[in-house]
Design a protein around this motif. Structure first.
Motif, PDB file in Angstrom:
ATOM      1  N   LYS A  13       0.860  -1.181   0.000  1.00 32.91           N
ATOM      2  CA  LYS A  13       0.000   0.000   0.000  1.00 32.91           C
ATOM      3  C   LYS A  13       0.898   1.233   0.000  1.00 32.91           C
ATOM      4  N   VAL A  14       0.625   2.186  -0.874  1.00 32.72           N
ATOM      5  CA  VAL A  14       1.354   3.445  -0.871  1.00 32.72           C
ATOM      6  C   VAL A  14       0.756   4.303   0.242  1.00 32.72           C
ATOM      7  N   ARG A  15       1.602   4.741   1.152  1.00 28.55           N
ATOM      8  CA  ARG A  15       1.162   5.556   2.277  1.00 28.55           C
ATOM      9  C   ARG A  15       1.396   7.042   1.980  1.00 28.55           C
ATOM     10  N   PHE A  16       0.570   7.886   2.562  1.00 39.15           N
ATOM     11  CA  PHE A  16       0.744   9.330   2.402  1.00 39.15           C
ATOM     12  C   PHE A  16       2.161   9.742   2.803  1.00 39.15           C
ATOM     13  N   ASP A  18       4.798   8.264   2.362  1.00 38.10           N
ATOM     14  CA  ASP A  18       5.783   7.870   1.339  1.00 38.10           C
ATOM     15  C   ASP A  18       6.041   8.989   0.333  1.00 38.10           C
ATOM     16  N   THR A  19       5.192  10.017   0.346  1.00 39.05           N
ATOM     17  CA  THR A  19       5.266  11.049  -0.685  1.00 39.05           C
ATOM     18  C   THR A  19       6.141  12.220  -0.262  1.00 39.05           C
ATOM     19  N   HIS A  24       4.460  12.905  -5.133  1.00 43.03           N
ATOM     20  CA  HIS A  24       4.790  11.568  -5.632  1.00 43.03           C
ATOM     21  C   HIS A  24       5.710  10.867  -4.650  1.00 43.03           C
ATOM     22  N   VAL A  25       5.796   9.554  -4.793  1.00 48.87           N
ATOM     23  CA  VAL A  25       6.569   8.744  -3.850  1.00 48.87           C
ATOM     24  C   VAL A  25       8.048   9.099  -3.959  1.00 48.87           C
ATOM     25  N   TRP A  71       0.359   8.466  -4.462  1.00 46.04           N
ATOM     26  CA  TRP A  71      -0.586   8.155  -3.416  1.00 46.04           C
ATOM     27  C   TRP A  71      -1.885   8.836  -3.794  1.00 46.04           C
ATOM     28  N   PRO A  72      -3.024   8.258  -3.503  1.00 42.07           N
ATOM     29  CA  PRO A  72      -3.241   6.944  -2.895  1.00 42.07           C
ATOM     30  C   PRO A  72      -3.099   5.851  -3.950  1.00 42.07           C
ATOM     31  N   GLU A  74      -1.720   1.478  -4.743  1.00 46.85           N
ATOM     32  CA  GLU A  74      -0.892   0.324  -4.407  1.00 46.85           C
ATOM     33  C   GLU A  74       0.255   0.247  -5.399  1.00 46.85           C
ATOM     34  N   GLN A  97       2.547   0.289 -10.989  1.00 50.44           N
ATOM     35  CA  GLN A  97       1.366   0.891 -10.392  1.00 50.44           C
ATOM     36  C   GLN A  97       0.315   1.022 -11.490  1.00 50.44           C
TER      37      GLN A  97
END
Length: 138
Positions: A13-16, A18-19, A24-25, A71-72, A74, A97
């Protein structure tokens, strides 16, 4: 290769958190997503692939960033073993993604004796499980 071509696949799961400030991540987090796949293969399931008193360490990694992750959402990763050495393995991974290739990575993992830090040969059991994740010839 597409995600479906990989013998081992996982999802994060991409977490907030992570940005970065651009939404962006962060590049550093790509390594965390790659670690998930390697960790599950080497340490997940009923038994750990590391021999007693040993652990796997990341000896080398090379990442090519192909597209941004957002995000949001996966991130899906595919993993294949491309080479087995005496105490090491070469792992190829890709991150996707929504079906879009975002990163390609090649890493070398080495089994080491936890006390001495010296390479320790892969067991026959580990070799058999890792060989099942290798690319078919041809």
């Amino acid at each position: 290769m597409e995600l479906s071509d990989y013998p081992y696949r996982t999802t994060d799961k991409v977490r907030f958190s992570d940005t970065d400030k651009f939404g962006h991540v962060s590049n550093a987090v790509f390594g965390v997503y790659l670690e998930t796949g390697r960790g599950e293969v080497l340490h997940g399931g009923a038994d750990d692939l590391a021999d007693p008193g040993c652990q796997f360490v990341l000896a080398r990694t090379e990442v090519d960033y192909r597209a941004q992750l957002f995000w949001p959402g996966e991130v899906e990763s595919g993993l294949i073993i491309t080479k087995l050495g005496g105490s090491s393995m070469t792992v190829e991974q890709r991150l996707f993604q929504e079906g879009r290739l975002c990163a390609e990575a090649v890493s070398v993992m080495v089994q080491v004796d936890a006390e001495t830090g010296k390479p320790h040969p892969l067991s026959d059991r580990a070799r058999a499980r890792l060989a099942a994740l290798m690319r078919a010839p041809g």
